[in-house]
Each structure stands twice: as structure tokens, then as C-alpha cells.
Motif scaffolding. Structure first.
Motif, mmCIF file in Angstrom:
data_model
loop_
_atom_site.group_PDB
_atom_site.id
_atom_site.type_symbol
_atom_site.label_atom_id
_atom_site.label_comp_id
_atom_site.label_asym_id
_atom_site.label_seq_id
_atom_site.Cartn_x
_atom_site.Cartn_y
_atom_site.Cartn_z
ATOM 1 N N LYS A 270 0.853 -1.178 0.000
ATOM 2 C CA LYS A 270 0.000 0.000 0.000
ATOM 3 C C LYS A 270 0.894 1.234 0.000
ATOM 4 N N VAL A 271 0.649 2.137 -0.948
ATOM 5 C CA VAL A 271 1.505 3.317 -1.095
ATOM 6 C C VAL A 271 0.623 4.561 -1.208
ATOM 7 N N LYS A 276 6.846 7.042 -2.914
ATOM 8 C CA LYS A 276 7.636 6.083 -3.677
ATOM 9 C C LYS A 276 7.837 4.780 -2.905
ATOM 10 N N LEU A 277 8.147 3.725 -3.654
ATOM 11 C CA LEU A 277 8.423 2.413 -3.085
ATOM 12 C C LEU A 277 9.505 1.745 -3.929
ATOM 13 N N LYS A 312 1.481 8.379 -8.680
ATOM 14 C CA LYS A 312 1.133 9.718 -9.119
ATOM 15 C C LYS A 312 0.394 10.492 -8.022
ATOM 16 N N LYS A 313 0.646 11.814 -7.990
ATOM 17 C CA LYS A 313 -0.008 12.650 -6.986
ATOM 18 C C LYS A 313 -1.519 12.719 -7.196
ATOM 19 N N VAL A 339 -3.308 2.215 -3.964
ATOM 20 C CA VAL A 339 -3.066 3.620 -3.645
ATOM 21 C C VAL A 339 -3.885 4.008 -2.417
ATOM 22 N N THR A 340 -3.250 4.704 -1.475
ATOM 23 C CA THR A 340 -3.935 5.207 -0.276
ATOM 24 C C THR A 340 -3.781 6.721 -0.201
ATOM 25 N N LYS A 341 -4.572 7.356 0.671
ATOM 26 C CA LYS A 341 -4.512 8.815 0.825
ATOM 27 C C LYS A 341 -3.230 9.242 1.527
#
Length: 341
Positions: A270-271, A276-277, A312-313, A339-341
Motif C-alpha cells: 500500500k503506497v 515512492k516504493l 502519481k499525486k 493507492v492510499t490517501k
């Protein structure tokens, strides 16, 4: 009476005449030091010429005394990583004009030097050079890994269930990232590494081969290099500072080594958007060398380059993307990112 008066008057005249003559003589005596040759005809005494004083000669500049030699109090040093030692330089002659000493190292990654103080940075060898004028002196530095002492025995008082027994300290252990390895003749690899050590901070002390005609081995710092020289078999033994040992059996043949399996460091992740990861992959066998390409299933959500994933933002929370690593012979591994907040 009349005659006497006349005589007296005549005497006074003579006396006055004598006084006049005496005064003239005094004047002549006063002027007489000036010779006629000194007169310019004007009736005045010329002014005596003044001889100019000679200039004081400048003090001579002392000759420069060059350095004829430089020596160090130590020509060899043996240090552990993190340790320091001081080198002292002696410049000859003692009255040399410029006795300044400059210090340099052949490899700052192994050993640094500042004003003669040597600091061990990593295992290996380096040369420290001291220079004065055009003269130099050197010291050979050998840096070893820190000596790791195994944890002490548990000296707690035994309870009723352990009376008559002594608890021994746990034996240090080490695990490599492979127990078996196949190599093609003429190739080399640096893929063999320590996967896990039971003693924190334990480092590789030595690496040996059972048959250097088949597999040659070298160690630089914590990097092991294996070179396959001829077909056959050899056992590589890795010894740690703690005394722990591990082995890997190597087989050398004439076949190309190819990837049989690819494993990703994370299967899911989860990012947060904009973050970045970094992902890594492990090959099996570890010494396979095919090129690996990385791909994102949706570049509008996340991009990837050499395992570095950027979300991406403007990616919406909850969106998912799959990152895939694939070898040229078709082996792949994936990671699903949310994608998380």
C-alpha cells in the motif's frame, strides 16, 4: 711744567697708536684662518661643502634551506574498522626553510588521513603518504573488520528444574543466500552473500575454496568473488568474525546459467499517492545474469524504473496497479500496489 705736559701729551699719542696697532693685529689674527685660495673675491667666506652620508647597505637575504628527507614513526599500520592511529613525520634538516607536511591516502574508502591521524573506514589496504618539499614517506595500512565477540553465557542462578546443569551460550550461526551453485567455466560472480547472521554486526572474516584449480575465490571488504576456472566441483567456506561458518557447493560445467525463478521482495503493498516504493527481485540461481525489465500496468497510477515505483499525486485512493519484473528468458515476478490517501 710746560715741557712735562708736552711730553705727557706725546706719550698719550704713542699709547693710542699702540692700541690701534694691537686692535688691527687682533683683526688679522681672527681672519687669518681663511686662506686666499678660499676667497671668491667677493670678500665673503665661502660656505664649506657638505659630504653626503653613504647609504646603509641592506641586510643580505638568508639562503633557502631545502628539505633533504622525511620519515614516519611507523611504516605499517593494522587497524580495525572504526579505529584510529596517529602517524608522526620528521623532516630533515631541522632548520629547513619550509617544514610543512601534507598528507594523502591512496584510498579514502579504506583509510582516511588528516594531519597524520589515520581513520579506518572499511576492510582492505591503503597507503598513507606524507610529503615535505619534494620528499615523501609512506605507511602501508591494513584494515580488518571489527572483531565480534559472541554473547556471554547466561549466568543466572539455575532454578530447581535446572540444578546440576550449566547453560551454554548460543553458538553463532550464519546463513548464505545459496547452498548450491552452478557456474559456467570462464565466468565469475559476486552474487554470493550473507543472508542472515545470528550475531548482530557480524562480518565476513575469510573465504576459502577446497579446490582453487576449479573455483578461485577472493574477498574485498564484504564482497565475495567466485571465478570458475575449469570443470569440476569445489566447496566454498565462509567464516565470520564470530567464528560462525557456512558453505556452498559449486559445480562448474560448460552450460550457460539461466534464471529458473524470479521472486519479488513484496507481493502486495500500500503506497500513498505522491510517494515512492523500492522493489527488488531475487534470481534462482543467484548467479543468473539475464536482463530484467520493469513495467507498470497503468502509468497513470504509478510508474516504475529499475524497481523504483512512483505513485502519481493525482492517483485516486483505492486504485490498484501491478508492477511486473521480467527476465529475457520469460521468468517474471509481480507486486500489486493499492493507492492510499
Amino acid at each position: 711744567m710746560t715741557e712735562l705736559k708736552v711730553n705727557l701729551q706725546g706719550s698719550w699719542k704713542r699709547i693710542l697708536a699702540m692700541i690701534t696697532v694691537a686692535a688691527m693685529c687682533f683683526t688679522v689674527i681672527y681672519v687669518s684662518p681663511v686662506s686666499a685660495s678660499d676667497s671668491d673675491g667677493s670678500g665673503t667666506t665661502p660656505t664649506e661643502a657638505t659630504t653626503p652620508a653613504e647609504p646603509t647597505p641592506a641586510e643580505p637575504t638568508p639562503a633557502e634551506i631545502p628539505v633533504t628527507g622525511i620519515t614516519l614513526d611507523k611504516t605499517t599500520l593494522n587497524l580495525e574498522v572504526g579505529k584510529t592511529d596517529k602517524l608522526t613525520a620528521t623532516v630533515a634538516p631541522e632548520n629547513a626553510t619550509d617544514k610543512a607536511v601534507t598528507w594523502t591516502t591512496s584510498d579514502a574508502k579504506i583509510a582516511e588521513v588528516k594531519d597524520g591521524t589515520v581513520t579506518a573506514k572499511a576492510a582492505g589496504k591503503a597507503t598513507i603518504t606524507a610529503k615535505a618539499g619534494d620528499k615523501t614517506a609512506t605507511c602501508a595500512v591494513t584494515v580488518k573488520e571489527k572483531t565480534v565477540t559472541p554473547p556471554p553465557a547466561d549466568n543466572k542462578t539455575p532454578d530447581s528444574n535446572t540444578v546440576g546443569t550449566t547453560k551454554k551460550p548460543a553458538k553463532a550461526t550464519v546463513t548464505l543466500n545459496a547452498t548450491k551453485l552452478t557456474m559456467k567455466k570462464g565466468t565469475s560472480t559476486k552474487a554470493l552473500k550473507v543472508k542472515k547472521a545470528s550475531v548482530k554486526g557480524d562480518k565476513i572474516k575469510a573465504v576459502k575454496t577446497s579446490n582453487k584449480k576449479v573455483v578461485a575465490v577472493t574477498k574485498k571488504g564484504q564482497t565475495i568473488t567466485l571465478k570458475a576456472k575449469k570443470t569440476g566441483k569445489a566447496t566454498i567456506t565462509v567464516t565470520m568474525n564470530s567464528g560462525a561458518k557456512a558453505t556452498v557447493k559449486v559445480t562448474v560445467n560448460n552450460k550457460k546459467v539461466v534464471t529458473k525463478k524470479l521472486t519479488m521482495s513484496k507481493k502486495t503493498a500500500k503506497v500513498k499517492k505522491g510517494k515512492k516504493l523500492t522493489l527488488t527481485v531475487t534470481r534462482n540461481p543467484i548467479n543468473a545474469t539475464e536482463k530484467i525489465t520493469w513495467k507498470s500496468s497503468n502509468k497513470k497510477i504509478a510508474t516504475v524504473k529499475n524497481g523504483k515505483v512512483t505513485v502519481k499525486k493525482n492517483a485516486k485512493a483505492g486504485k490498484k496497479v501491478t508492477i511486473t519484473a521480467r527476465t529475457t528468458n520469460g521468468k517474471k515476478a509481480t507486486c500489486k500496489i493499492t493507492v492510499t490517501k
